[in-house]
Every structure is written in C-alpha cells, then in structure tokens.
Write an enzyme that holds these catalytic residues in place. Sequence first.
Site, PDB file in Angstrom:
ATOM      1  N   SER A  71      35.414 -15.225  -3.892  1.00 31.95           N
ATOM      2  CA  SER A  71      34.332 -14.736  -3.034  1.00 31.95           C
ATOM      3  C   SER A  71      33.227 -14.050  -3.835  1.00 31.95           C
ATOM      4  O   SER A  71      33.469 -13.508  -4.913  1.00 31.95           O
ATOM      5  CB  SER A  71      34.871 -13.756  -1.995  1.00 31.95           C
ATOM      6  OG  SER A  71      35.726 -14.392  -1.093  1.00 31.95           O
TER       7      SER A  71
HETATM    8  N1  SAH Z   1      40.019 -13.698  -0.912  1.00 27.30           N
HETATM    9  C1  SAH Z   1      39.590 -14.658  -1.903  1.00 27.30           C
HETATM   10  C2  SAH Z   1      38.757 -15.763  -1.274  1.00 27.30           C
HETATM   11  C3  SAH Z   1      39.477 -17.034  -1.284  1.00 27.30           C
HETATM   12  S1  SAH Z   1      38.643 -18.408  -0.542  1.00 27.30           S
HETATM   13  C4  SAH Z   1      38.826 -13.947  -3.027  1.00 27.30           C
HETATM   14  O1  SAH Z   1      38.912 -12.743  -3.130  1.00 27.30           O
HETATM   15  O2  SAH Z   1      38.170 -14.597  -3.819  1.00 27.30           O
HETATM   16  C5  SAH Z   1      39.570 -18.570   0.962  1.00 27.30           C
HETATM   17  C6  SAH Z   1      41.037 -18.880   0.830  1.00 27.30           C
HETATM   18  O3  SAH Z   1      41.569 -19.001   2.159  1.00 27.30           O
HETATM   19  C7  SAH Z   1      41.376 -20.193   0.133  1.00 27.30           C
HETATM   20  O4  SAH Z   1      42.215 -19.935  -0.950  1.00 27.30           O
HETATM   21  C8  SAH Z   1      42.100 -21.011   1.212  1.00 27.30           C
HETATM   22  O5  SAH Z   1      43.150 -21.811   0.698  1.00 27.30           O
HETATM   23  C9  SAH Z   1      42.624 -19.926   2.125  1.00 27.30           C
HETATM   24  N2  SAH Z   1      42.946 -20.325   3.492  1.00 27.30           N
HETATM   25  C10 SAH Z   1      42.283 -21.203   4.302  1.00 27.30           C
HETATM   26  N3  SAH Z   1      42.904 -21.288   5.494  1.00 27.30           N
HETATM   27  C11 SAH Z   1      43.977 -20.464   5.456  1.00 27.30           C
HETATM   28  C12 SAH Z   1      45.023 -20.134   6.383  1.00 27.30           C
HETATM   29  N4  SAH Z   1      45.099 -20.671   7.589  1.00 27.30           N
HETATM   30  N5  SAH Z   1      45.967 -19.251   5.981  1.00 27.30           N
HETATM   31  C13 SAH Z   1      45.928 -18.678   4.735  1.00 27.30           C
HETATM   32  N6  SAH Z   1      44.976 -18.968   3.824  1.00 27.30           N
HETATM   33  C14 SAH Z   1      44.012 -19.844   4.178  1.00 27.30           C
END
Ligand code: SAH
Length: 221
Positions: A71
Amino acid sequence: MTPRTHSQGFGMTSLRTRERLLQRLYDQGIRDEKVLTQIATVPRHKFMDEALASRAYEDTALPIGHGQTISQPYVVAKMTEAILRDGPLEKVLEIGTGCGYQTAILAGLVRQVYSIERHLPLNTMARRHIRNLRIHNTSLLHGDGWKGWPARAPFDAIIVTAAPETLPEVLLEQLEIGGRLVVPVGPSGRQDLLLITRTEEEFVTENLGAVSFVPMLHGKR
Ligand code: SAH
C-alpha cells in the site's frame, strides 16, 4: 562499487528519502505524531523485492508479486490515523496482510494485531518479514477476510486493505461498541474510503475520500 559502499550509500539515501516522505505525509494532512514516527521507523524497503527497494520511500503503491501491491504510505497513514483518533487501541484486525507492511505499522501502535491474507505465499512472506523485524504482537491467518475472525472478535478496530464492492456486514458484527471499521468500498479502480463507527444504537459512516485498492476477492487460495 563494492557491496559494502553500496549498502552504506543506500542507507543514507533512505534516511533522506524517509525524511522527504514524512514531510509529504504531513503536507497532505497527516498529523498524528505516533503514526508519523511509526512510518519513519518501519523499514518499508524490507517488505519488497531488492530490485524495488530504492523506491521504497516514494509515496506510491509498488508491486510485491502475485498481482498484489504494498500500500501507498499516505493511505496506510490515513487509515491508521483514522482508527486511532480517540487514543490507543487493544485489538485490531486487518484484512489483506499482503507483504505485512500495514501489519508492522499497526504492531507498534496497538496491543495485538490480527491479520488475514487469502493468498498463502503472501501469508508466508509476511510471516518472514514480521519475524525478521522481531515483531511479536501479531497473529497472521491464511483465510478469507469476508468471514472476519470470529474466534478473536470483537475488535476495537478493523482495517480492510483490499476493496469490496459492497460492505462486508460480517465485519460490522465483529466490531466492539465504540469500535471503528475503515474500508475502501466500490468498484475496481476507484473506491470511497469509509470510516464506520459502531455506537450503542447504530453505525455512523464518514467518507474519507477517493482511493484505489486491489479488489477484495472471495475464498482463500
Ligand atoms: N496491507 C497490505 C496491502 C496488501 S494489498 C500492505 O500493507 O501493503 C491487499 C491484499 O488483500 C492482497 O494481498 C490480497 O491478496 C488480499 N486480499 C484480497 N481479498 C482478500 C480476502 N477476501 N481475504 C484476505 N485477504 C484478501
């Protein structure tokens, strides 16, 4: 250039670029000192591929593999600041661990962080990053965030870092009274960042503005 001078050079660059990042977040309205300090402290470059590490302190989302991203620091700071508005929190749930960056930011600010990731290789990667930084107050689950984490509920706050098209009602049920849910809701490419507070009688919604997250998908894999 020897590897040693290279790594020293990178250290200096990263110090300067970290300061620049903090200034940028401040200029964009982030005021919570604890959040800014945490952004300055957590080494974002350790959550990504070495090839991208030189860009780690740019205020932008970057690819982490498996079609996912780390993010943008501004968005991490904004969501974190929103849930901490009324002071310190005990239990926070994150949906979408990814590489674990937001998890690590939260870990320095609340008592215990629970985080769910649907994609097993990312859950494994996040565990490695968190362990390398010797962070001990997180619990990472490989599962589907649409279900929340009923066994650990209720939570003082829930941060959703992937975008559902509609609000996941289950997460509202897993909030403590007075608890807050921050979630980007809407179609791919453009969502509204909603801050929902649970009071004794109702849920109060505030729109924090437009954001862009990867979609929140169903099921684990
Ligand atoms: N929090 C992270 C952002 C990751 S991007 C950071 O600090 O950089 C979003 C993430 O959400 C991805 O890894 C994706 O695989 C996950 N994701 C999408 N749908 C999801 C779900 N239903 N349950 C858990 N994770 C999910």
